[in-house]
Design a protein around this motif. Sequence first.
Motif, PDB file in Angstrom:
ATOM      1  N   ILE A   1     -89.151 -74.198 -18.205  1.00  0.00           N
ATOM      2  CA  ILE A   1     -87.848 -74.586 -18.744  1.00  0.00           C
ATOM      3  C   ILE A   1     -86.754 -74.302 -17.719  1.00  0.00           C
ATOM      4  O   ILE A   1     -85.819 -75.097 -17.545  1.00  0.00           O
ATOM      5  N   ALA A   2     -86.871 -73.180 -17.001  1.00  0.00           N
ATOM      6  CA  ALA A   2     -85.902 -72.868 -15.952  1.00  0.00           C
ATOM      7  C   ALA A   2     -85.890 -73.923 -14.866  1.00  0.00           C
ATOM      8  O   ALA A   2     -84.847 -74.182 -14.248  1.00  0.00           O
ATOM      9  N   CYS A   3     -87.041 -74.554 -14.619  1.00  0.00           N
ATOM     10  CA  CYS A   3     -87.146 -75.617 -13.614  1.00  0.00           C
ATOM     11  C   CYS A   3     -86.718 -76.972 -14.162  1.00  0.00           C
ATOM     12  O   CYS A   3     -86.792 -77.992 -13.445  1.00  0.00           O
ATOM     13  N   GLY A   4     -86.303 -77.027 -15.413  1.00  0.00           N
ATOM     14  CA  GLY A   4     -85.901 -78.290 -16.016  1.00  0.00           C
ATOM     15  C   GLY A   4     -87.055 -79.121 -16.521  1.00  0.00           C
ATOM     16  O   GLY A   4     -86.905 -80.320 -16.770  1.00  0.00           O
ATOM     17  N   THR A   5     -88.209 -78.488 -16.691  1.00  0.00           N
ATOM     18  CA  THR A   5     -89.425 -79.202 -17.088  1.00  0.00           C
ATOM     19  C   THR A   5     -89.748 -78.927 -18.552  1.00  0.00           C
ATOM     20  O   THR A   5     -89.859 -77.757 -18.942  1.00  0.00           O
ATOM     21  N   PRO A   6     -89.891 -79.942 -19.384  1.00  0.00           N
ATOM     22  CA  PRO A   6     -90.185 -79.709 -20.797  1.00  0.00           C
ATOM     23  C   PRO A   6     -91.562 -79.091 -20.996  1.00  0.00           C
ATOM     24  O   PRO A   6     -92.495 -79.338 -20.221  1.00  0.00           O
ATOM     25  N   VAL A   7     -91.682 -78.307 -22.046  1.00  0.00           N
ATOM     26  CA  VAL A   7     -92.930 -77.624 -22.385  1.00  0.00           C
ATOM     27  C   VAL A   7     -93.476 -78.226 -23.672  1.00  0.00           C
ATOM     28  O   VAL A   7     -92.749 -78.350 -24.662  1.00  0.00           O
ATOM     29  N   ILE A   8     -94.752 -78.588 -23.641  1.00  0.00           N
ATOM     30  CA  ILE A   8     -95.430 -79.074 -24.848  1.00  0.00           C
ATOM     31  C   ILE A   8     -96.450 -78.017 -25.235  1.00  0.00           C
ATOM     32  O   ILE A   8     -97.416 -77.771 -24.493  1.00  0.00           O
ATOM     33  N   ALA A   9     -96.238 -77.362 -26.355  1.00  0.00           N
ATOM     34  CA  ALA A   9     -97.011 -76.170 -26.698  1.00  0.00           C
ATOM     35  C   ALA A   9     -97.510 -76.242 -28.132  1.00  0.00           C
ATOM     36  O   ALA A   9     -96.871 -76.841 -29.003  1.00  0.00           O
ATOM     37  N   PHE A  10     -98.647 -75.609 -28.358  1.00  0.00           N
ATOM     38  CA  PHE A  10     -99.146 -75.438 -29.718  1.00  0.00           C
ATOM     39  C   PHE A  10     -98.260 -74.451 -30.480  1.00  0.00           C
ATOM     40  O   PHE A  10     -97.622 -73.588 -29.888  1.00  0.00           O
ATOM     41  N   ARG A  11     -98.290 -74.568 -31.780  1.00  0.00           N
ATOM     42  CA  ARG A  11     -97.492 -73.706 -32.652  1.00  0.00           C
ATOM     43  C   ARG A  11     -98.231 -72.366 -32.838  1.00  0.00           C
ATOM     44  O   ARG A  11     -98.761 -72.059 -33.906  1.00  0.00           O
ATOM     45  N   ARG A  12     -98.259 -71.557 -31.775  1.00  0.00           N
ATOM     46  CA  ARG A  12     -99.000 -70.297 -31.816  1.00  0.00           C
ATOM     47  C   ARG A  12     -98.097 -69.158 -31.385  1.00  0.00           C
ATOM     48  O   ARG A  12     -97.414 -69.215 -30.368  1.00  0.00           O
TER      49      ARG A  12
END
Length: 355
Positions: free
Chosen positions: A272-283
């Motif tokens: 996120i700091a690099c401006g890149t979106p994160v796609i993550a499981f709901r864990r």
Amino acid sequence: MSLTVLSVAYPFAPVGPDAVGGAEQIQAALDAAVVAAGWRSIVVAQAGSQVSGRLEPTPAVDGELTQDARAAARRRHRETIQAVLRREPVDLIHFHGVDFAGYLPDVPGLPPMLATLHLPAAWYPQEIFRPGPERLWLNPVSRTQAETCPASPRLLAPIPNGAPVRALQAARHARRGFALMLARICPEKGVHLALDAAKEAGVPLIVAGELFAYAEHQDYFAREVAPRLDALRRFVGPVGFARKRRLLSAARCLLVPALAEETSSLVAREAIACGTPVIAFRRGALPETVDDGETGFIVDYVDGMAAAIGRAGLIDPERCRQAARERFSLEAMTGRYLDLYARLAGAGRIREGAA
């Protein structure tokens, strides 16, 4: 008040700014902050670690990390800790390893001890949460993790992990079409699911991370990861900070298909700091880190991850960078730890004076 802080690493991974593990990166940042504050930092860690203070090295384990090899390494860790304590005054001991209970020192006049819980609470021996030595304190790294810990008089308020936001944002790279996964290669990180999602989405994937010499990790790679690799989905091994920053800055998105309850996910904060979106499981604490629809997407299954890869371009990179500056400051984290060190060490000195 000037302090001497003895920080103790997980015995099986080196500490330093290029470390693979989040716990080792956090420890390196705290070691540097202690030195910058004008205090003394002593670090017990695997030989080859890069520290700002003074390294007290313990030998790296060669070959497979069997039960016997692990026990021997923990014994050497404990002996090194106790040697330091017998030789010179220490105001506070800070443990970072999940197995810290296996090398707690047993010498007269112990200083206050702090253990940061970098991993899920259920992975620690549950006796650490029970009333015991009043000088041992535990701190979680997220609100979600704290809520899963057993009620305990030892438990402190969480200190969320910080990322080197300014350093990560100091260099920009042109966006490319690949998705990225950065993690230890082990079942709980769900590497095979990232590969499945990328293939379903029809995009290249770069998997970077350390494959440790645990038999179960090696077997997982051979059974679940290697057969899924192909010309478009590659495993590149561990990467240092400079290459990690390039990959994070160039990727279309970071995938975090965690199967364990993530306590924080430092790499998600770095992305996120690099401006890149994160796609993550709901864990676990991942929904604390990723603002769904703002800095990435929270999904539940592989097909949801694959669909979200296609929507990664909808996330504003500058919104991600701003969120990181506001929420993931490394300086804010180290400042809170230094305050905690002073508070715990001061309480320890008061008790000693009363005795």
